[in-house]
Design an enzyme around this catalytic site. Structure first.
Site, PDB file in Angstrom:
ATOM      1  N   CYS A  79       1.153  -1.501   0.201  1.00  0.00           N
ATOM      2  CA  CYS A  79       0.195  -0.384   0.208  1.00  0.00           C
ATOM      3  C   CYS A  79       0.877   1.128   0.417  1.00  0.00           C
ATOM      4  CB  CYS A  79      -1.066  -0.357   1.640  1.00  0.00           C
ATOM      5  SG  CYS A  79      -2.039   0.940   1.329  1.00  0.00           S
ATOM      6  N   HIS A 183      -3.690  -4.663  -0.252  1.00  0.00           N
ATOM      7  CA  HIS A 183      -3.759  -4.934   1.079  1.00  0.00           C
ATOM      8  C   HIS A 183      -3.640  -6.726   1.166  1.00  0.00           C
ATOM      9  CE1 HIS A 183      -2.856  -1.252   3.816  1.00  0.00           C
ATOM     10  NE2 HIS A 183      -4.777  -1.223   2.662  1.00  0.00           N
ATOM     11  N   GLU A 185      -3.128  -9.344   2.847  1.00  0.00           N
ATOM     12  CA  GLU A 185      -3.369  -9.934   3.953  1.00  0.00           C
ATOM     13  C   GLU A 185      -5.141  -9.303   4.358  1.00  0.00           C
ATOM     14  OE1 GLU A 185      -2.617  -5.791   5.243  1.00  0.00           O
ATOM     15  OE2 GLU A 185      -1.695  -6.954   4.128  1.00  0.00           O
TER      16      GLU A 185
END
Length: 203
Positions: A79, A183, A185
């Site tokens: 990011c 992102h 995750e």
């Protein structure tokens, strides 16, 4: 061991949990020796480019990251962390980045689409044979950003998405330097697959 850079900005613990879920050891640290001993370094980031660079400079981590990158240490920016890898950003002024990749970070043009770019967008491979994405089916990942990267060298582009009537940089790579604008995750199965590909490459 994967070192996650602790400079006071970023969702460090969620990234660490994702790394551990994939079977690797994650350490959140600002220690130069720990960063140097790691198999790879993750540089997450949330917030403003200038504030992030100020935090890196205040701690001396900007110099550490540049030195380790010059030695070939694998580094993945996530990011805002991806944006920090580039030369400069126009976010609230003109700010110098780490300069590990050539290019500029600019704001999405007003009136073209909703800013920030927030939500799920489909990736499109520019280099499907690159080790980071090879064998993976393109799919949707989760973005949250108001600024996007304009790489100087198209050879650094691994994947893009379409937003605001333009092709937006999503994944970059050059030698041991990697970046994901989204992102991983928080991006479901594909996000974890991409993170897993990176971990396999470096460990």
């Amino acid at each position: 061991m994967i070192a996650i850079v602790d400079y006071g900005m970023g969702n460090l613990h969620s990234v660490a949990k994702a790394v551990e879920r994939l079977g690797s050891t994650a350490v959140i640290t600002a220690d130069r020796d720990v960063l140097g001993a790691a198999n790879a370094i993750l540089l997450p980031g949330v917030g403003a480019f200038g504030d992030a660079m100020d935090a890196l400079r205040t701690t001396g981590l900007d110099v550490v990251l540049k030195e380790l990158a010059s030695l070939g240490k694998p580094l993945l920016g996530i990011c805002l962390g991806m944006q920090l890898l580039f030369e400069r950003s126009t976010e609230h002024g003109d700010h110098e980045g780490l300069g590990l990749l050539k290019g500029t970070v600019v704001r999405f043009a007003e009136g073209m689409a909703k800013v920030p770019h927030m939500g799920w967008n489909e990736l499109r491979w520019k280099q499907s044979q690159h080790a980071l994405v090879n064998g993976l089916a393109a799919g949707h990942v989760y973005f949250v950003h108001s600024y996007h990267v304009l790489p100087e060298d198209g050879a650094d582009l691994i994947a893009v998405c379409d937003y605001a009537d333009r092709e937006v940089t999503a994944i970059v790579a050059r030698k041991s330097i990697y970046g994901m604008q989204f992102h991983p995750e928080k991006s479901g199965e594909l996000g974890l697959q991409l993170l897993q590909q990176f971990l396999r490459m470096v460990t």
